[in-house]
Design a protein around this motif. Structure first.
Motif, PDB file in Angstrom:
ATOM      1  N   LEU A  10       0.838  -1.201   0.000  1.00 38.84           N
ATOM      2  CA  LEU A  10       0.000   0.000   0.000  1.00 38.84           C
ATOM      3  C   LEU A  10       0.870   1.247   0.000  1.00 38.84           C
ATOM      4  O   LEU A  10       1.770   1.389   0.835  1.00 38.84           O
ATOM      5  CB  LEU A  10      -0.929   0.011   1.217  1.00 38.84           C
ATOM      6  N   SER A  11       0.577   2.152  -0.912  1.00 38.75           N
ATOM      7  CA  SER A  11       1.316   3.404  -0.990  1.00 38.75           C
ATOM      8  C   SER A  11       0.569   4.473  -0.202  1.00 38.75           C
ATOM      9  O   SER A  11      -0.366   5.114  -0.697  1.00 38.75           O
ATOM     10  CB  SER A  11       1.466   3.835  -2.458  1.00 38.75           C
ATOM     11  N   LEU A  12       0.967   4.633   1.055  1.00 35.29           N
ATOM     12  CA  LEU A  12       0.355   5.636   1.933  1.00 35.29           C
ATOM     13  C   LEU A  12       1.479   6.376   2.657  1.00 35.29           C
ATOM     14  O   LEU A  12       1.750   6.146   3.839  1.00 35.29           O
ATOM     15  CB  LEU A  12      -0.595   4.962   2.942  1.00 35.29           C
ATOM     16  N   PRO A  13       2.161   7.268   1.950  1.00 39.38           N
ATOM     17  CA  PRO A  13       3.295   7.971   2.551  1.00 39.38           C
ATOM     18  C   PRO A  13       2.866   8.785   3.769  1.00 39.38           C
ATOM     19  O   PRO A  13       1.750   9.274   3.850  1.00 39.38           O
ATOM     20  CB  PRO A  13       3.796   8.876   1.420  1.00 39.38           C
ATOM     21  N   ASN A  14       3.794   8.856   4.715  1.00 38.87           N
ATOM     22  CA  ASN A  14       3.593   9.647   5.939  1.00 38.87           C
ATOM     23  C   ASN A  14       2.510   9.079   6.840  1.00 38.87           C
ATOM     24  O   ASN A  14       1.976   9.790   7.689  1.00 38.87           O
ATOM     25  CB  ASN A  14       3.295  11.116   5.601  1.00 38.87           C
ATOM     26  N   ARG A  15       2.152   7.797   6.642  1.00 35.15           N
ATOM     27  CA  ARG A  15       1.221   7.167   7.602  1.00 35.15           C
ATOM     28  C   ARG A  15       1.871   7.145   8.986  1.00 35.15           C
ATOM     29  O   ARG A  15       3.092   7.100   9.123  1.00 35.15           O
ATOM     30  CB  ARG A  15       0.819   5.766   7.134  1.00 35.15           C
ATOM     31  N   ARG A  16       1.045   7.225  10.009  1.00 33.63           N
ATOM     32  CA  ARG A  16       1.536   7.400  11.380  1.00 33.63           C
ATOM     33  C   ARG A  16       0.958   6.331  12.286  1.00 33.63           C
ATOM     34  O   ARG A  16      -0.252   6.055  12.254  1.00 33.63           O
ATOM     35  CB  ARG A  16       1.133   8.794  11.880  1.00 33.63           C
ATOM     36  N   VAL A  17       1.801   5.697  13.090  1.00 33.99           N
ATOM     37  CA  VAL A  17       1.353   4.709  14.065  1.00 33.99           C
ATOM     38  C   VAL A  17       0.789   5.438  15.279  1.00 33.99           C
ATOM     39  O   VAL A  17       1.475   6.261  15.892  1.00 33.99           O
ATOM     40  CB  VAL A  17       2.505   3.780  14.494  1.00 33.99           C
ATOM     41  N   THR A  18      -0.461   5.136  15.625  1.00 35.76           N
ATOM     42  CA  THR A  18      -1.094   5.802  16.768  1.00 35.76           C
ATOM     43  C   THR A  18      -1.321   4.872  17.958  1.00 35.76           C
ATOM     44  O   THR A  18      -1.515   5.352  19.075  1.00 35.76           O
ATOM     45  CB  THR A  18      -2.451   6.404  16.352  1.00 35.76           C
TER      46      THR A  18
END
Length: 379
Positions: free
Chosen positions: A315-323
């Motif tokens: 999956l291309s989801l740049p800047n995804r963040r672990v919460t």
């Protein structure tokens, strides 16, 4: 009857216990459910909420998953549980994966499924990377939010069938016709013990005979940098090499060999990819698998990185963040995915020894109650 006398007592308010309570209540039985915690807090709420059919081990497991998914949809409607996603895309990046998909589609388990090209698959999962050459699409799966769905099922059982829940009341002894907690003795015609991965408190000798250990897994929640909508859950090549409905086929040998060579660390840590989406747009992502009688309670950053690496390949989801990060555990056994044992007359011990409890429990509950009370006419 008094408030301490019932037809059926269930020990454990996770999904397996709830499934047995439902099956018994449908027969008009007066049911009580005990749980040592204030609410379900184990594997039933620490998962993807992903009711999986395709990929389950051929035979009994796959059949139980198909039946359970049908019951899930009935209960979701009755208990007002939102179904957040339907179906599954298994994204394939390797020619060896495509061969596994083709073999799966030719089997009984491939009914209703299809192979899609990248463009078609992207209609279900828009951010698929260009590395994805094709995908298996299954229409059979559903996804709910486990944290709330388990509570809603319990509330539904109370409202519709009068099932009594005794949370925060640990069962310390079970014998034919009765069980004991710190608050007293409850009498019941039949008792079903659904202990999850706590196989050492009640009937430990019976669980020991089945070689039960525990599996620890790591999961996380991601926040995409910009809104994205996944119509289906997502899996990948590592899942094709691990989920037994795919991996047990002879055609999977080449894929497993390639994964053992090129993805050695991921395979050694039992990593495969599942991605589901919550109503707020966040993504539940995992997972890994490590086995021990008493798994340590610590998450490993390197294992999380292996999971995220597979995520980014698919999956291309740049800047995804672990919460969020969390650890789950479930019962596991090398040579079986479940067992039902009879420690004594009128008592059943029911344990799912694989990570498919949410996907199979409702059918197992029907089976157990039918064995205790007979098959209903028209059932």
């Amino acid at each position: 009857m008094t408030d301490r006398t019932f037809d059926v007592a269930v020990v454990g308010a996770g999904i397996i216990g709830l499934a047995h309570a439902l099956a018994a209540a449908k027969r008009g039985k007066r049911v009580v459910v005990f749980d040592r915690d204030a609410q379900a807090n184990g594997a039933s709420v620490r998962n993807f909420g992903f009711i999986t059919v395709s990929g389950q081990e051929a035979g009994d497991c796959w059949e139980k998953a198909r039946r359970s998914c049908a019951i899930w949809q009935e209960i979701a409607a009755a208990a007002r549980i939102p179904i957040l996603q339907r179906g599954l895309i298994v994204a394939a990046r390797y020619p060896e994966s495509e061969a596994v998909i083709d073999a799966f589609l030719a089997s009984e388990m491939g009914e209703g499924c299809q192979k899609l090209g990248h463009e078609e698959a992207s209609k279900y999962v828009p951010p698929l990377t260009s590395d994805v050459r094709c995908a298996l699409h299954s229409p059979h799966e559903i996804r709910v939010e486990s944290k709330t769905a388990i509570r809603q099922i319990a509330a539904f059982l109370t409202e519709r069938f009068g099932v009594v829940f005794r949370f925060g009341e640990a069962v310390r002894n079970v014998e034919t016709g009765r069980l004991a907690t710190a608050r007293g003795v409850t009498e019941a015609e039949t008792i079903v013990v659904c202990p999850g991965d706590d196989t050492r408190t009640l009937f430990p000798d019976r669980s020991l005979a089945y070689g039960v250990t525990r599996c620890k897994l790591q999961m996380m929640r991601l926040e995409p940098a910009s809104p994205v909508a996944l119509k289906t859950a997502v899996m990948s090549d590592l899942g094709l090499a691990r989920y037994r409905g795919y991996a047990d086929m002879s055609e999977a040998s080449a894929l497993k060999a390639r994964m053992d060579d090129e993805r050695r660390d991921a395979r050694a840590n039992g990593v495969h990819l599942i991605v589901t989406q919550s109503a707020d747009g966040s993504l539940v992502v995992g997972d890994s698998h490590h086995y021990a009688q008493t798994p340590d309670p610590f998450g490993n950053a390197k294992v999380n990185d292996l999971i995220l690496d597979e995520f980014d390949r698919v999956l291309s989801l740049p800047n995804r963040r672990v919460t969020e990060n969390w650890i789950g555990t479930y019962a596991s056994a090398d040579d079986r995915w479940r067992f039902t044992d009879t420690p004594m007359e009128g008592v059943r011990l029911v344990v799912v020894t694989a990570g498919c409890g949410a996907s199979t429990s409702f059918a197992i509950g029907e089976e157990t109650i039918a064995a205790l009370y007979g098959t209903q006419s028209g059932a």
